[in-house]
Enzyme design. Structure first.
Site, PDB file in Angstrom:
ATOM      1  N   LYS A 136     -31.335  68.200   0.628  1.00 35.97           N
ATOM      2  CA  LYS A 136     -30.640  67.351   1.853  1.00 35.97           C
ATOM      3  C   LYS A 136     -30.436  68.904   2.435  1.00 35.97           C
ATOM      4  O   LYS A 136     -29.653  69.340   1.751  1.00 35.97           O
ATOM      5  CB  LYS A 136     -30.302  67.144   2.143  1.00 35.97           C
ATOM      6  CG  LYS A 136     -29.546  66.360   2.921  1.00 35.97           C
ATOM      7  CD  LYS A 136     -27.664  65.531   3.493  1.00 35.97           C
ATOM      8  CE  LYS A 136     -26.917  66.467   3.820  1.00 35.97           C
ATOM      9  NZ  LYS A 136     -27.335  67.514   5.096  1.00 35.97           N
ATOM     10  N   CYS A 144     -20.796  82.613  -0.283  1.00 36.31           N
ATOM     11  CA  CYS A 144     -19.166  82.311  -1.244  1.00 36.31           C
ATOM     12  C   CYS A 144     -18.564  83.069  -1.652  1.00 36.31           C
ATOM     13  O   CYS A 144     -17.646  82.941  -2.804  1.00 36.31           O
ATOM     14  CB  CYS A 144     -19.929  80.638  -2.105  1.00 36.31           C
ATOM     15  SG  CYS A 144     -21.315  81.592  -2.899  1.00 36.31           S
TER      16      CYS A 144
HETATM   17  P1  NAI Z   1     -19.820  70.398   3.223  1.00 33.51           P
HETATM   18  O1  NAI Z   1     -19.573  71.209   2.242  1.00 33.51           O
HETATM   19  O2  NAI Z   1     -19.180  70.495   4.179  1.00 33.51           O
HETATM   20  O3  NAI Z   1     -21.743  71.130   3.669  1.00 33.51           O
HETATM   21  C1  NAI Z   1     -22.535  71.402   2.420  1.00 33.51           C
HETATM   22  C2  NAI Z   1     -23.156  70.751   1.696  1.00 33.51           C
HETATM   23  O4  NAI Z   1     -23.157  68.690   2.085  1.00 33.51           O
HETATM   24  C3  NAI Z   1     -24.261  69.878   3.773  1.00 33.51           C
HETATM   25  O5  NAI Z   1     -25.759  69.613   3.154  1.00 33.51           O
HETATM   26  C4  NAI Z   1     -23.589  68.797   4.109  1.00 33.51           C
HETATM   27  O6  NAI Z   1     -24.017  67.855   5.390  1.00 33.51           O
HETATM   28  C5  NAI Z   1     -23.271  67.925   2.441  1.00 33.51           C
HETATM   29  N1  NAI Z   1     -22.407  67.274   3.049  1.00 33.51           N
HETATM   30  C6  NAI Z   1     -21.272  66.575   3.435  1.00 33.51           C
HETATM   31  N2  NAI Z   1     -20.494  66.011   3.750  1.00 33.51           N
HETATM   32  C7  NAI Z   1     -21.066  65.487   2.312  1.00 33.51           C
HETATM   33  C8  NAI Z   1     -20.367  64.111   1.752  1.00 33.51           C
HETATM   34  N3  NAI Z   1     -19.633  63.272   2.181  1.00 33.51           N
HETATM   35  N4  NAI Z   1     -21.343  63.821   1.121  1.00 33.51           N
HETATM   36  C9  NAI Z   1     -22.711  64.353   0.411  1.00 33.51           C
HETATM   37  N5  NAI Z   1     -23.152  65.891   0.501  1.00 33.51           N
HETATM   38  C10 NAI Z   1     -22.256  65.597   1.938  1.00 33.51           C
HETATM   39  O7  NAI Z   1     -19.483  72.433   4.566  1.00 33.51           O
HETATM   40  P2  NAI Z   1     -19.775  73.017   5.876  1.00 33.51           P
HETATM   41  O8  NAI Z   1     -18.708  71.366   6.684  1.00 33.51           O
HETATM   42  O9  NAI Z   1     -20.526  73.190   6.646  1.00 33.51           O
HETATM   43  O10 NAI Z   1     -18.203  73.711   5.845  1.00 33.51           O
HETATM   44  C11 NAI Z   1     -17.277  74.060   5.146  1.00 33.51           C
HETATM   45  C12 NAI Z   1     -16.308  74.760   5.076  1.00 33.51           C
HETATM   46  O11 NAI Z   1     -16.555  74.674   3.693  1.00 33.51           O
HETATM   47  C13 NAI Z   1     -16.528  76.335   5.150  1.00 33.51           C
HETATM   48  O12 NAI Z   1     -15.884  76.860   5.775  1.00 33.51           O
HETATM   49  C14 NAI Z   1     -16.748  77.108   3.703  1.00 33.51           C
HETATM   50  O13 NAI Z   1     -14.955  77.135   3.035  1.00 33.51           O
HETATM   51  C15 NAI Z   1     -17.322  75.889   2.728  1.00 33.51           C
HETATM   52  N6  NAI Z   1     -19.021  76.428   2.270  1.00 33.51           N
HETATM   53  C16 NAI Z   1     -19.051  76.868   1.385  1.00 33.51           C
HETATM   54  C17 NAI Z   1     -20.224  77.130   1.078  1.00 33.51           C
HETATM   55  C18 NAI Z   1     -20.791  78.347  -0.336  1.00 33.51           C
HETATM   56  O14 NAI Z   1     -21.468  78.517  -0.499  1.00 33.51           O
HETATM   57  N7  NAI Z   1     -19.581  77.509  -1.353  1.00 33.51           N
HETATM   58  C19 NAI Z   1     -21.254  77.064   2.143  1.00 33.51           C
HETATM   59  C20 NAI Z   1     -20.865  76.550   3.356  1.00 33.51           C
HETATM   60  C21 NAI Z   1     -19.512  76.144   3.331  1.00 33.51           C
END
Ligand code: NAI
Ligand code: MG
Length: 501
Positions: free
Chosen positions: A195, A305
């Protein structure tokens, strides 16, 4: 065509991909609409315009994907394929990624916003490298023979695939994150449901076409585009999925763990957020350290990250580093990813608002904005553009010092002695990465030992390679991707006892 900026000619393959939308789900080797016909639009963050419509998978589609993946896992064309043949397949995928570098890079730049030279020189070639690296591993997944305390026993272990694996990835390195997870999962003989993030689904879809072209058997890789809820949540709660590998926010990581606990105790590996310390000692090579600290945080518009977002500078060189960092930051060209800019926009309006909220909270908490801090207007007004933003502060409890911002924002402060530095560097919920700049080799190693982080860089920042394990301490997650460790992430051990008596 209108989706590219003026003076940019997209490759015919890119245009063809976009004009042949809406994009569908890859289920059991076929491209299908979502069960309820839902779609969403992928947006170009450089101008806020829609690129193409994409299917939004529902929980019924997750059921369909699980069925396809389970069927493929039990099917001889996959589970009797030798490791050597799986390796050949992965190698072929890498060849095709390289062949289609131009269009994959253009799609990444349109969908995510990052500069084309980064997509084409980093994201796409690194994705190919991951497939090549794990192509080598596919034929080398071994068990061992164990001498036990009983007589007349042959005891050996084999490493078997987990089964059906859900891969949920974020938007900051869309194709590369898919490769980080897909390559080892397939090398180990699993079948998968991928996904991609709703902000950046396009290169995953194009990769699906490439996998079919490479000859990946139907159902081995299923691709479900859609939102976190319902699509991601339905994957994590599904009892027919054996493991979920996730990269994204710590907040969603927690939800994934509880969904796994509440369903079938599926295995979970999590690569989550960070708030990484980057430390400049007074004896460092100053020009390298300043340039390194600048790119440690602003690379990929801060959406990394591992970003070195807490910069600790030894007091005697504090003013020099702060001034140098501000000067270097102001030289960075921001713009459309096709314009030759060094940095593109942030990925979405939501992300832009989140970052601006953090900037406002830093200001009201008393941190000083040394440079940046305001959304860019003029010809960039339609996109989600922010300049590198440098905060100077004296208060580690500020939100901008504690929380992951995931945008071009760094918090800089001075330190005076070793114990203070180590305590402050570790005073965070996160533990993904750290950096240290010094000419004193013993001190560099002492810092590497003292910091609670999964990766430490010395006199450089941010290098990652398919061969080197990568993952978090503390709330930055667990499980190590890349290297040999990822083989452990996607296999389980079976112990066989044979009575020789
Ligand atoms: P997110 O963690 O919500 O999204 C990442 C993935 O998880 C996407 O594919 C999303 O559709 C999926 N996802 C979201 N809610 C889910 C759920 N309940 N169950 C399963 N999958 C789910 O991140 P978002 O909202 O795009 O960004 C928010 C914050 O997260 C950013 O500001 C950043 O701080 C952090 N982030 C960290 C990343 C990393 O590489 N460590 C990458 C992206 C975001
Ligand atoms: Mg989210």
């Amino acid at each position: 065509m209108s989706i590219a900026p003026p003076n940019v000619e997209l490759k015919p393959g890119t245009i063809q991909f976009l004009e042949s939308g809406p994009k569908k789900l890859l289920l059991g080797g076929e491209w299908l609409d979502s069960a309820d016909g839902a779609v969403f639009e992928s947006i170009n963050p450089a101008n806020g315009k829609g690129l193409v419509q994409v299917a939004a998978a529902s929980s019924a589609d997750v059921d369909r994907a699980v069925q396809a993946a389970r069927g493929a896992f039990e099917n001889a064309s996959w589970n009797r394929m030798s490791g050597a043949d799986r390796g050949n397949l992965l190698w072929k995928i890498a060849d095709l990624i390289e062949r289609y570098t131009d269009e994959l890079s253009e799609l990444e730049t349109l969908d995510n916003g990052k500069p084309l030279r980064v997509s084409s020189r980093v994201d796409v070639p690194q994705a190919a490298k991951h497939f090549r690296y794990y192509a080598g591993w596919a034929s080398k997944i071994e068990g061992s023979t164990i001498p036990v305390s009983f007589p007349n026993q042959l005891v050996y272990t084999v490493r078997e695939p987990m089964g059906v694996v859900g891969l949920i990835i974020p938007w900051n390195f869309p194709l590369l994150m898919a490769a980080w997870k897909l390559a080892p999962a397939l090398a180990c003989g699993n079948t998968v449901i991928l996904k991609p993030a709703e902000q950046t689904p396009l290169t995953a879809i194009r990769l699906g076409e490439i996998l079919i072209e490479a000859g990946v058997p139907a159902g081995v890789v299923n691709i479900l585009t859609g939102y976190g809820v319902p699509t991601g949540a339905a994957i994590t709660a599904h009892p027919g999925i054996d493991k979920v590998a996730f990269t994204g926010s710590t907040e969603v990581g927690r939800k994934i763990m509880s969904a796994a606990a509440g369903s079938n105790l599926k295995r979970v590996s999590l690569e989550l957020g960070g708030k990484s310390p980057n430390v400049v000692f007074a004896d460092a090579d100053m020009s390298r350290a300043i340039r390194g600290a600048t790119w440690a945080v602003f690379s990929n518009t801060g959406q990394e990250c591992v970003a070195g977002t807490r910069l600790f500078v030894e007091r005697p060189v504090y003013d020099q580093v702060l001034e140098g960092l501000a000067a270097d930051s102001q030289k960075i060209r921001i713009g459309n990813g096709f314009s030759g800019a060094h940095l593109g926009p942030v990925v979405s309006e939501e992300q832009l608002e989140r970052i601006l909220g953090y900037i406002a909270s830093g200001k009201s908490g008393g941190a000083e904005v040394v440079t940046g801090g305001e959304r860019l207007g003029g010809e960039l007004a339609d996109g989600y553009f922010l300049p590198p933003t440098v905060f100077a502060h004296h208060d580690d409890s500020l939100q901008v010092v504690q929380e992951e911002i995931f945008g071009p924002v760094v918090a800089v402060s001075a330190f005076d002695d070793w114990d203070e530095l180590v305590a402050r560097a570790n005073a965070t919920q996160y533990g993904l990465a750290a950096g240290v700049w010094t000419r004193d080799i013993s001190r560099a190693h002492r810092f590497a030992a003292a910091v609670k982080a999964g990766t430490v860089w010395v006199n450089q920042y941010g290098l990652i390679d398919a061969a080197a394990p990568f993952g978090g301490y503390k709330e930055s997650g667990f499980g190590r991707e890349m290297g040999k460790d990822a083989i452990e992430l996607y296999t389980q051990v079976k112990t066989v006892w044979v009575n020789l008596g």
